[in-house]
Design a protein around this motif. Sequence first.
Motif: not given
Length: 742
Positions: A312, A365, A368, A383
Amino acid sequence: MQTRWRLIRRLLLILLLGCVLTLVSTRFILLAEEQTIRQRLHDDSRQIQYQLRHVMLNYTFATEWTARRLDTDDLSFSEQLDSEASSLFLFYPSLQRILVLDSEFNKRFERFRSEEQPLAKQNFANSALAQAATDMSQIPHAQSLLDEEFASSASDILVAMPFESASATHYLVIVVNIHKLIDQLIRQQITEGYQVAVKLNEQSIYRFAGNDDLRDEWLVERPLSFTTNRWTLELWPTPEKLSEMYSASAQLVFFGGLLLTAGGLVLGWRSLRLHKTVSEQQKEVKQLRKRLKNMHATEAKLVFLSDHDAQTELPNKNGLKNYLLQQLESTANEQHDLHLLVISIDSLRELNHALGHPVGDEIIQRIALRINKALPDAVYLARTTIDTFVAVQSAQEPGNSVDALARSIREAISPQLFIDDHEIYCSASIGIASAKDANYQLETLFHNADAALYNAKLQGYFGIEHYQPEERFELSERRERLHALRVALEKHELELNYQPIIQLRSHRAESVEGLLRWRTAQGDVIEPRQFLNLMEQTGLIFSLTEFVIRSACQQLKRWHQAGIEPLSMGLNFSLRQLTMPELPKLLEQHIKRAQLAPDDIQLDIDAAAFLQLCDHHHETLMQFKKLGVRLCVNLLGVSHQLLQAMRFCSPHAIKIAPELVADIPNEPVQTELVESIIRLAQNSHCQVIAVAVENHQQIDFLKQRNCYLAQGNLLATVLTAEQLGPLLQSPFSGSQPPLASL
């Protein structure tokens, strides 16, 4: 031939370039030196100009000073001038004559040098001095001018100053021999080798020169002026002086250029031989640069990944710690608060297993991105694990609500995701902790946030929980319990107790079940369900499992040596213990050490754990089968999944769960379930064991259905090894439990 022609072309090119560069450089240096010489000539002429003006000012000052000292009495100024004339002629070598004229310009006083003659003329009313007298009265300073009537040469100048006497205005006049003055000045200022000439109205009045060879090329003209008097100074060098003024730079450059050209020819000749080597080295350098560039890129990536998550590109746990250490220090100093929000994506691991890791990565992803869009700019997001994000919000600004922020994160995550052909709904549990509650300590803050997250997950999907300070007591109690368990392992406070499994026809024990107990220093006995979960969350579970296997094998060996045979040992293990990679090795090691047969050990497995092993841990079951230990499954009922699992791995025995045995034969549903389990075991050629038998009606029911193995307090309670050992020698009546039970 081609190589030779290439060499000739290269050498010719080097020769041409070397000669051209040498000539150009030499010419450039010569031009620079000529410019320097001309500048020097200009500087010297300027110095003469300055000195001439300075000398003339001295004469003017002497005139003014003398005139202002004269008395008003006619006789007095004559006596004073007569006494001072010798001093003026001494200090002013170019002074030729001193005169005093009355207001009618009649000569009243005259002194001159010995080589001069007195002026024949007595009245100068028609002179240039008389014409300039009006201007002199308006300017209170001495004035200079040309007047041939007072001088022996047309170039000599007068310096005049009016002064007042008792009768009328008088004029003090000094005559300066300009030729002598310039000659003296030139000889003081100009070194040998310079040629000098001074002109007045295009006529030469002074010349200090004997060689005119370089006059036209190097002549420098500069005006000499003082008040209304104007001369022209001409300056040029002699050939010898010009040669001295040139430096050796041009020659050095010329011969140096020729030497470099010769060196270039040699290098050019050698370069052809080195061309191939250089080309190869250039290729190698190019490859090394490429490798170095790749190494720098890799290094930069590694530096980035040390503080960031690769998937991410958010900060990872390391980056979060560095950020929090800075923020906690400043927040503590300013006595502000800071909130830590731990966001855990629910069931992400199950999604990974069900849909595959590519889909799981895409889910992370997108989530996020959603969380990032929902957060204000001032909130820090990281994260830390596969399914966990951490947001850090400062509470310095009023109106910042951490609950509102948590709700906005929850709302951002809740909409469905469309990935490939899947429509996926995700949820998140959020735990919130405050820096003030953690006393601004980083590890304490993390612990508090994890505790809040744990409580949020207990709420179900989309749970949000704040850390409550009273939970510290629970955490402290948990830590104390964990410490006590460590001490218990070291001091052997953990022990195995045993309950026999009785053959209902012979009333003898066919096997015993090892049951773990914790006997504290105070004499209290604690069952595994109160501490096993805690040990599974720490590294103590491995030590505990090894202790159970070692103790059970050694005790069974002692009973066999006492003549109690045949007798097997059953051990209860959780799914966490069963999936330990070290478990098969531990079993094999301790079975061999106790000189037991592998089928003397039976692993009692709960039905849910058995299904998990069949679905996801095939290799573990294969290792148990290869080792030869017996498997026993505890059943609460019969399902299609269970039947499929038993087809994959048929157990050696089946236990009927206490919850079912307790209600037979009075409850028809439980009775039917027990009968179906007994039939399943008999059809699968497995032993069937009824657990928690408490009355004779249950024993009669089991015997009628050919279930002859039972375990329960009616037959024998849980005993220590010392208490159970003597009882194993004789049949169990089942009428009265032993008095020494726990």
